[in-house]
Design a protein around this motif. Structure first.
Motif, mmCIF file in Angstrom:
data_model
loop_
_atom_site.group_PDB
_atom_site.id
_atom_site.type_symbol
_atom_site.label_atom_id
_atom_site.label_comp_id
_atom_site.label_asym_id
_atom_site.label_seq_id
_atom_site.Cartn_x
_atom_site.Cartn_y
_atom_site.Cartn_z
ATOM 1 N N HIS A 168 -32.320 -36.790 29.444
ATOM 2 C CA HIS A 168 -31.750 -38.045 29.930
ATOM 3 C C HIS A 168 -30.700 -38.569 28.962
ATOM 4 N N LEU A 169 -29.702 -39.233 29.519
ATOM 5 C CA LEU A 169 -28.683 -39.906 28.727
ATOM 6 C C LEU A 169 -28.686 -41.393 29.051
ATOM 7 N N VAL A 170 -28.468 -42.193 28.033
ATOM 8 C CA VAL A 170 -28.258 -43.627 28.219
ATOM 9 C C VAL A 170 -26.853 -43.942 27.726
ATOM 10 N N GLY A 171 -26.022 -44.471 28.610
ATOM 11 C CA GLY A 171 -24.681 -44.896 28.224
ATOM 12 C C GLY A 171 -24.513 -46.344 28.626
ATOM 13 N N GLY A 172 -23.452 -46.997 28.177
ATOM 14 C CA GLY A 172 -23.350 -48.397 28.553
ATOM 15 C C GLY A 172 -22.004 -49.033 28.275
ATOM 16 N N ASP A 173 -21.871 -50.250 28.763
ATOM 17 C CA ASP A 173 -20.652 -51.037 28.592
ATOM 18 C C ASP A 173 -20.982 -52.438 28.109
ATOM 19 N N ILE A 174 -20.063 -52.988 27.338
ATOM 20 C CA ILE A 174 -20.115 -54.399 26.949
ATOM 21 C C ILE A 174 -19.007 -55.083 27.733
ATOM 22 N N VAL A 175 -19.369 -55.985 28.626
ATOM 23 C CA VAL A 175 -18.368 -56.594 29.507
ATOM 24 C C VAL A 175 -18.456 -58.118 29.456
ATOM 25 N N LYS A 176 -17.346 -58.751 29.768
ATOM 26 C CA LYS A 176 -17.289 -60.212 29.811
ATOM 27 C C LYS A 176 -17.839 -60.697 31.132
ATOM 28 N N GLY A 177 -18.764 -61.653 31.055
ATOM 29 C CA GLY A 177 -19.337 -62.237 32.257
ATOM 30 C C GLY A 177 -18.709 -63.574 32.579
ATOM 31 N N LYS A 178 -19.460 -64.423 33.253
ATOM 32 C CA LYS A 178 -18.967 -65.751 33.606
ATOM 33 C C LYS A 178 -19.045 -66.702 32.412
ATOM 34 N N MET A 179 -18.079 -67.604 32.337
ATOM 35 C CA MET A 179 -18.034 -68.603 31.277
ATOM 36 C C MET A 179 -18.076 -67.908 29.909
ATOM 37 N N GLU A 180 -19.064 -68.306 29.078
ATOM 38 C CA GLU A 180 -19.167 -67.737 27.734
ATOM 39 C C GLU A 180 -20.139 -66.561 27.675
ATOM 40 N N ASN A 181 -20.619 -66.122 28.812
ATOM 41 C CA ASN A 181 -21.610 -65.051 28.836
ATOM 42 C C ASN A 181 -20.983 -63.665 28.771
ATOM 43 N N PHE A 182 -21.783 -62.748 28.223
ATOM 44 C CA PHE A 182 -21.418 -61.342 28.170
ATOM 45 C C PHE A 182 -22.551 -60.542 28.789
ATOM 46 N N GLN A 183 -22.241 -59.345 29.219
ATOM 47 C CA GLN A 183 -23.259 -58.476 29.805
ATOM 48 C C GLN A 183 -23.290 -57.136 29.073
ATOM 49 N N LEU A 184 -24.489 -56.639 28.872
ATOM 50 C CA LEU A 184 -24.689 -55.288 28.378
ATOM 51 C C LEU A 184 -25.216 -54.478 29.552
ATOM 52 N N LYS A 185 -24.416 -53.552 30.023
ATOM 53 C CA LYS A 185 -24.793 -52.736 31.181
ATOM 54 C C LYS A 185 -25.040 -51.300 30.726
ATOM 55 N N SER A 186 -26.126 -50.736 31.206
ATOM 56 C CA SER A 186 -26.485 -49.391 30.782
ATOM 57 C C SER A 186 -26.918 -48.535 31.966
#
Length: 280
Positions: free
Chosen positions: A130-148
């Motif tokens: 298995h592989l786990v990869g991900g992105d750091i993205v800008k969300g709404k307002m001051e929030n950020f998201q870590l997507k994997s």
């Protein structure tokens, strides 16, 4: 006075680390690891994907926020996840240094490694199920998201997605823990209460300490061990309980002069090679 106190604390911390077991797999790209990467590429056509259950590799994250300060988290989140997931006996976690050695041997750089099309190849070379990869993205307002995304190497298909949301950097540690537990759930692993409590412990309580530490990892990957040690010492100064920073110092101090020179020479060779590619 503070400097003398810190020197005494560092000495005792390093002595304690020598006498106690650790999950630390090391962060220096040694000649042995580099030779492994070269051999893996030479034998790429004959390599078979491992069938061992839950053999997992965590790839570098992709910073898509436009905020350059978060670039350190591309490797940082990977290292944090590896540190946590390595505590679970059902998961065979692969070392970051092997992935970094492959990055260098393939001439990818972080930008190449985080591209989805490279995932299956890297997974096969690492021998991961298995592989786990991900992105750091800008969300709404001051929030950020870590997507994997979780990918099964043999089928080259994503079989699950995990996401954590919050404010960076104030909620970084909580977000990383959210991601860890969601990844574990996707892998269908049931945690004991003791394991859960252990996983809830933060790597450090200081974002300043974390970023000094990640600077040290960056310098170490580039073969600049003096600067790496300085950064790790700064991390430990910010958080005297930051065990990984102390272990990183110990690892660098244990390297022989010949090993350091060999790592630096290899790094210079890779840099020259990249420059030639850019000039074409």
């Amino acid at each position: 006075m503070r400097r003398k106190w810190f020197s005494i604390l560092l000495t005792f911390t390093l002595i304690w680390l020598v006498l106690t077991p650790s999950l630390w797999a090391g962060q220096v790209i040694t000649q042995e690891v580099k030779l492994w990467a070269k051999k893996a590429l030479q034998q790429e056509k004959t390599l078979k994907t491992t069938t061992a259950p839950n053999t997992l590799a965590v790839l570098y994250f992709h910073n898509q926020t436009g905020w350059s300060k978060l670039d350190l988290l591309q490797k940082g989140l990977t290292l944090m996840l590896i540190t946590d997931l390595s505590k679970i006996k059902e998961i065979n976690i692969l070392e970051r240094v092997k992935m970094q050695a492959l990055v260098e041997e393939l001439g990818f750089g972080i930008s190449g490694l985080v591209k989805a099309k490279t995932f299956p190849r890297v997974g096969r070379l690492l021998g991961a199920q298995h592989l786990v990869g991900g992105d750091i993205v800008k969300g709404k307002m001051e929030n950020f998201q870590l997507k994997s995304d979780l990918l099964k190497v043999s089928t080259e298909r994503v079989f699950g997605q995990a996401m954590a949301e919050g404010k960076l950097l104030s909620e970084l540690f909580r977000m990383e823990k959210d991601l860890v537990f969601k990844i574990i759930k996707l892998l269908k692993i049931e945690l004991l209460s003791k394991e859960r409590k252990e996983l809830e412990k933060p790597l450090t309580t200081s974002t300043e300490a974390l970023f000094y530490f990640l600077q040290g990892i960056k310098h170490s990957d580039w073969g600049d061990f003096d600067k790496a040690k300085e950064s790790h010492v700064a991390a430990l100064n910010e958080d005297p309980d930051f065990v990984l920073a102390a272990e990183a110092i110990q690892e660098i101090e244990s390297l022989s002069l010949e090993e350091k020179k060999a790592c630096k020479s290899e790094r210079n060779r890779l840099v020259r090679g990249l420059k030639r590619k850019l000039m074409r």
